[in-house]
Motif scaffolding. Sequence first.
Motif, short mmCIF file in Angstrom:
data_model
loop_
_atom_site.label_atom_id
_atom_site.label_comp_id
_atom_site.label_asym_id
_atom_site.label_seq_id
_atom_site.Cartn_x
_atom_site.Cartn_y
_atom_site.Cartn_z
N LYS A 160 -7.80 0.90 -3.86
CA LYS A 160 -7.33 1.88 -2.88
C LYS A 160 -7.93 1.57 -1.53
O LYS A 160 -9.00 0.96 -1.43
CB LYS A 160 -7.67 3.30 -3.35
CG LYS A 160 -9.07 3.77 -3.05
CD LYS A 160 -8.99 4.75 -1.92
CE LYS A 160 -10.26 5.07 -1.23
NZ LYS A 160 -10.05 5.71 0.04
N ALA A 161 -7.22 1.96 -0.50
CA ALA A 161 -7.69 1.79 0.88
C ALA A 161 -7.08 2.89 1.72
O ALA A 161 -5.93 3.26 1.53
CB ALA A 161 -7.31 0.42 1.44
N ALA A 177 -5.60 -5.33 3.47
CA ALA A 177 -5.35 -3.90 3.24
C ALA A 177 -5.93 -3.04 4.36
O ALA A 177 -5.26 -2.12 4.86
CB ALA A 177 -5.93 -3.48 1.89
N LEU A 178 -7.16 -3.33 4.76
CA LEU A 178 -7.79 -2.51 5.81
C LEU A 178 -7.10 -2.70 7.15
O LEU A 178 -6.95 -1.73 7.91
CB LEU A 178 -9.28 -2.82 5.92
CG LEU A 178 -10.13 -2.40 4.72
CD1 LEU A 178 -11.60 -2.58 5.04
CD2 LEU A 178 -9.85 -0.99 4.28
N ASP A 187 -4.46 8.27 2.56
CA ASP A 187 -4.97 7.29 1.60
C ASP A 187 -3.85 6.61 0.83
O ASP A 187 -2.81 7.23 0.57
CB ASP A 187 -5.90 8.01 0.61
CG ASP A 187 -7.24 7.34 0.44
OD1 ASP A 187 -7.40 6.18 0.87
OD2 ASP A 187 -8.12 7.98 -0.15
N LEU A 230 0.88 -1.17 0.00
CA LEU A 230 0.00 0.00 0.00
C LEU A 230 0.92 1.21 0.00
O LEU A 230 1.77 1.35 0.88
CB LEU A 230 -0.91 0.00 1.23
CG LEU A 230 -1.96 -1.11 1.19
CD1 LEU A 230 -1.45 -2.36 1.88
CD2 LEU A 230 -3.23 -0.64 1.83
N TYR A 255 -12.55 2.17 0.69
CA TYR A 255 -11.79 1.12 0.02
C TYR A 255 -12.55 0.64 -1.20
O TYR A 255 -13.78 0.71 -1.27
CB TYR A 255 -11.52 -0.06 0.96
CG TYR A 255 -12.74 -0.48 1.76
CD1 TYR A 255 -13.60 -1.47 1.30
CD2 TYR A 255 -13.04 0.13 2.97
CE1 TYR A 255 -14.73 -1.84 2.02
CE2 TYR A 255 -14.15 -0.22 3.70
CZ TYR A 255 -14.99 -1.21 3.21
OH TYR A 255 -16.12 -1.57 3.93
N SER A 286 -19.29 -5.77 2.05
CA SER A 286 -18.59 -4.74 2.80
C SER A 286 -19.01 -4.75 4.28
O SER A 286 -18.18 -4.57 5.17
CB SER A 286 -18.85 -3.36 2.19
OG SER A 286 -17.99 -2.41 2.73
N ALA A 320 -8.91 -7.38 0.81
CA ALA A 320 -9.49 -6.19 1.45
C ALA A 320 -9.25 -6.23 2.96
O ALA A 320 -8.89 -5.22 3.56
CB ALA A 320 -10.98 -6.08 1.13
N ILE A 335 -3.56 0.29 -3.54
CA ILE A 335 -3.23 -1.09 -3.19
C ILE A 335 -2.57 -1.73 -4.40
O ILE A 335 -3.15 -1.76 -5.48
CB ILE A 335 -4.50 -1.90 -2.83
CG1 ILE A 335 -5.27 -1.24 -1.70
CG2 ILE A 335 -4.13 -3.34 -2.49
CD1 ILE A 335 -6.67 -1.82 -1.50
#
Length: 174
Positions: free
Chosen positions: A76-77, A102-103, A64, A12, A87, A130, A99, A67
């Motif tokens: 993006k995340a 990344a989060l 921000d 990231l 995200y 989500s 996800a 990814i």
Amino acid sequence: MTRELVTARLVLRRPKPGDVDDLHQVFSSPEAMRWWSTTPHETMEKTAEWLDGMIAADPELSDDFVIEAQGRVIGKAGFWRLPEIGYILHPDYWGQGLATEALTAVIDHILATRTVERVTADVDPDNAASIRLLRRLGFEQTGAASRTWRVGGVWMDSLYFGLDRDRWKSLKTP
């Protein structure tokens, strides 16, 4: 400002103008954009404009990342506007736990580098994937509202979620 977060499968990093082609693959996908706050990008120029905004965002208000997986930007995340997380991933990468990976990295990052006490999220009530992701990460629903986003002439609703610093720490402690 942290330039890069590295996980087992992802990098990231801060966005750059050269990311526009890969990001356009994400932002022009009707499937990926189904729950986004805008309609799919019809032109590369629209994606470039969005990317320029991400690059120029005030670091006091935004944190921000794009990814990258195997050298390709896949989404993006991060925090487009602190403390709200956002995200998106290209659909080819859904269902692989990316996800979550990344989060987890961006939440760890924001809680380590900022005085933010609570991370928030705004999710469409019909975006079941989500909602599952946020709950798996420890977010709890804090509210709901109708007609909060107008996307392509259609009103969308919101569920609001929150995750406070102490809860995140307790979930990360074995």
